[in-house]
Design a protein around this motif. Structure first.
Motif, PDB file in Angstrom:
ATOM      1  N   GLU A 168       0.861  -1.183   0.000  1.00 32.01           N
ATOM      2  CA  GLU A 168       0.000   0.000   0.000  1.00 32.01           C
ATOM      3  C   GLU A 168       0.896   1.232   0.000  1.00 32.01           C
ATOM      4  N   ALA A 169       0.642   2.173  -0.902  1.00 30.98           N
ATOM      5  CA  ALA A 169       1.459   3.386  -0.968  1.00 30.98           C
ATOM      6  C   ALA A 169       0.744   4.453  -1.772  1.00 30.98           C
ATOM      7  N   SER A 170       0.787   5.683  -1.281  1.00 31.70           N
ATOM      8  CA  SER A 170       0.193   6.812  -1.987  1.00 31.70           C
ATOM      9  C   SER A 170       1.156   7.315  -3.056  1.00 31.70           C
ATOM     10  N   ASP A 171       0.726   8.293  -3.812  1.00 33.51           N
ATOM     11  CA  ASP A 171       1.581   8.861  -4.852  1.00 33.51           C
ATOM     12  C   ASP A 171       2.774   9.631  -4.282  1.00 33.51           C
TER      13      ASP A 171
ATOM     14  N   SER B 150       4.301   8.568  -1.291  1.00 27.53           N
ATOM     15  CA  SER B 150       4.891   7.690  -0.283  1.00 27.53           C
ATOM     16  C   SER B 150       6.393   7.526  -0.478  1.00 27.53           C
ATOM     17  N   GLY B 151       7.118   7.477   0.618  1.00 29.69           N
ATOM     18  CA  GLY B 151       8.549   7.201   0.564  1.00 29.69           C
ATOM     19  C   GLY B 151       8.853   5.813   0.043  1.00 29.69           C
ATOM     20  N   THR B 152       7.854   4.931   0.073  1.00 33.47           N
ATOM     21  CA  THR B 152       8.025   3.576  -0.453  1.00 33.47           C
ATOM     22  C   THR B 152       8.445   3.602  -1.919  1.00 33.47           C
ATOM     23  N   LEU B 153       8.054   4.641  -2.635  1.00 35.62           N
ATOM     24  CA  LEU B 153       8.377   4.717  -4.059  1.00 35.62           C
ATOM     25  C   LEU B 153       9.879   4.882  -4.304  1.00 35.62           C
ATOM     26  N   HIS B 154      10.628   5.326  -3.292  1.00 37.46           N
ATOM     27  CA  HIS B 154      12.078   5.361  -3.426  1.00 37.46           C
ATOM     28  C   HIS B 154      12.613   3.942  -3.634  1.00 37.46           C
ATOM     29  N   GLN B 155      12.073   2.995  -2.862  1.00 27.94           N
ATOM     30  CA  GLN B 155      12.536   1.617  -3.013  1.00 27.94           C
ATOM     31  C   GLN B 155      12.070   1.034  -4.342  1.00 27.94           C
ATOM     32  N   ALA B 156      10.876   1.402  -4.775  1.00 29.53           N
ATOM     33  CA  ALA B 156      10.401   0.948  -6.080  1.00 29.53           C
ATOM     34  C   ALA B 156      11.366   1.392  -7.173  1.00 29.53           C
TER      35      ALA B 156
ATOM     36  N   ASN C 178      -6.141   0.731  -8.294  1.00 26.11           N
ATOM     37  CA  ASN C 178      -6.731   1.879  -7.611  1.00 26.11           C
ATOM     38  C   ASN C 178      -6.742   3.081  -8.562  1.00 26.11           C
ATOM     39  N   PRO C 179      -7.900   3.559  -8.991  1.00 26.25           N
ATOM     40  CA  PRO C 179      -7.951   4.656  -9.972  1.00 26.25           C
ATOM     41  C   PRO C 179      -7.453   5.982  -9.422  1.00 26.25           C
ATOM     42  N   ASP C 180      -7.306   6.088  -8.111  1.00 24.76           N
ATOM     43  CA  ASP C 180      -6.841   7.332  -7.510  1.00 24.76           C
ATOM     44  C   ASP C 180      -5.317   7.457  -7.502  1.00 24.76           C
ATOM     45  N   LEU C 181      -4.622   6.402  -7.895  1.00 24.08           N
ATOM     46  CA  LEU C 181      -3.160   6.412  -7.864  1.00 24.08           C
ATOM     47  C   LEU C 181      -2.583   6.516  -9.270  1.00 24.08           C
ATOM     48  N   GLU C 182      -1.567   7.349  -9.415  1.00 22.07           N
ATOM     49  CA  GLU C 182      -0.897   7.510 -10.696  1.00 22.07           C
ATOM     50  C   GLU C 182       0.389   6.703 -10.806  1.00 22.07           C
ATOM     51  N   TRP C 183       1.061   6.455  -9.675  1.00 21.44           N
ATOM     52  CA  TRP C 183       2.390   5.862  -9.747  1.00 21.44           C
ATOM     53  C   TRP C 183       2.430   4.430 -10.271  1.00 21.44           C
ATOM     54  N   PRO C 184       1.431   3.552  -9.988  1.00 22.09           N
ATOM     55  CA  PRO C 184       1.571   2.170 -10.468  1.00 22.09           C
ATOM     56  C   PRO C 184       1.745   2.061 -11.976  1.00 22.09           C
ATOM     57  N   ALA C 185       0.973   2.827 -12.734  1.00 25.57           N
ATOM     58  CA  ALA C 185       1.054   2.743 -14.198  1.00 25.57           C
ATOM     59  C   ALA C 185       2.444   3.116 -14.692  1.00 25.57           C
ATOM     60  N   LYS C 186       3.085   4.063 -14.044  1.00 16.90           N
ATOM     61  CA  LYS C 186       4.426   4.485 -14.459  1.00 16.90           C
ATOM     62  C   LYS C 186       5.430   3.356 -14.267  1.00 16.90           C
ATOM     63  N   PHE C 187       5.328   2.652 -13.158  1.00 11.26           N
ATOM     64  CA  PHE C 187       6.276   1.571 -12.893  1.00 11.26           C
ATOM     65  C   PHE C 187       5.968   0.324 -13.715  1.00 11.26           C
ATOM     66  N   LEU C 188       4.707   0.060 -13.968  1.00 13.58           N
ATOM     67  CA  LEU C 188       4.337  -1.155 -14.708  1.00 13.58           C
ATOM     68  C   LEU C 188       4.800  -1.122 -16.162  1.00 13.58           C
ATOM     69  N   ARG C 189       5.282   0.004 -16.630  1.00  9.09           N
ATOM     70  CA  ARG C 189       5.864   0.073 -17.968  1.00  9.09           C
ATOM     71  C   ARG C 189       7.285  -0.503 -17.994  1.00  9.09           C
TER      72      ARG C 189
END
Length: 244
Positions: A185-188, A190-196, A215-226
């Motif tokens: 679980e992480a927001s747009d 979140s510091g977790t995205l540093h590890q991603a 989750n349609p409210d999050l933008e970051w997953p689509a960027k990483f899934l590329r």
């Protein structure tokens, strides 16, 4: 009854007094990577060189680095559903013999460590403070359980002052010492995205839980899934099949 069982039975308040490890070993990151036969992506030689002379402080069983490991990470302000997901994935990984790694922070990290221990698994904590400090304080008993029977790691020297800006450095080390990272679980923001980002940079697998990816409210997953080696997590088998 072990330390973990004593503070989880009936969900009592965790004690805050912390007894630091009496035995601490120091190693270079490159040496710790060799234990697990892990490598850095060829384009990241400069990363390894930069850390080559940095001492990493360890307390506990270094042999755990020789096993397959997955970091289970996410928000400190996690939802109740996120807590359950973190515990569940940690239990499944532990049952498969995968070492569960996390950062001993509030929220997802704590749930991941607890889930692994509850299923008799092994866990590694890569913390953002020196080994002599327990943060948050309510995880004191859990931290003692980890360095006594599992493995506690920090890149911060005894007595060093640490700041919020140091946590991305901790995340880099955690990503390097794991075979994969799972974001529960992480927001747009979140510091977790540093590890991603470090997983992508280092050539490690990154898994994003389906509930997060959809989750349609999050933008970051689509960027990483590329990116290569990034996938949506539907079950623990997704991780086990790729890293075992």
């Amino acid at each position: 009854m072990n330390v973990y069982q004593s503070f989880t039975k009936g969900a009592p308040m965790r004690r805050s007094r912390y007894t630091p490890p009496s035995e601490i070993e120091t190693h270079k990151l490159s040496d710790l990577l060799k234990i697990g036969d892990r490598s850095i992506a060829s384009a990241q030689g400069s990363f390894l060189e930069a850390l080559n002379d940095q001492e990493i402080y360890c307390a506990g069983n270094l042999g755990l680095l020789g096993k397959k490991s997955a970091a289970v990470i996410g928000s400190r302000n996690v939802s109740p559903e996120g807590v359950q997901r973190a515990r569940q994935i940690a239990r499944h990984l532990a049952a498969a013999g995968i070492v569960v790694t996390s950062g001993l922070a509030k929220g997802v990290d704590t749930a991941a460590h607890e889930g692994a221990l509850a299923n008799g698994g092994s866990t590694i904590a890569v913390i953002g403070t020196p080994l002599a400090k327990a943060y948050p304080a309510e995880n004191s008993a859990l931290q003692e359980e980890i360095y006594s029977q599992h493995l506690l790691i920090s890149q911060f020297a005894p007595g060093a002052r640490t700041f919020p800006s140091d946590f991305p450095k901790r995340n880099r080390v955690m990503a390097a010492l794991s075979d994969a990272s799972i974001i529960v679980e992480a927001s747009d923001t979140s510091g977790t995205l540093h590890q991603a980002a470090e997983c992508v940079r280092l050539g490690r697998w990154l898994f994003i839980m389906k509930s997060v990816a959809e989750n349609p409210d999050l933008e970051w997953p689509a960027k990483f899934l590329r990116q290569e080696r990034v996938a949506v997590l539907t079950s623990a088998e997704d991780v086990i099949e790729r890293i075992k």
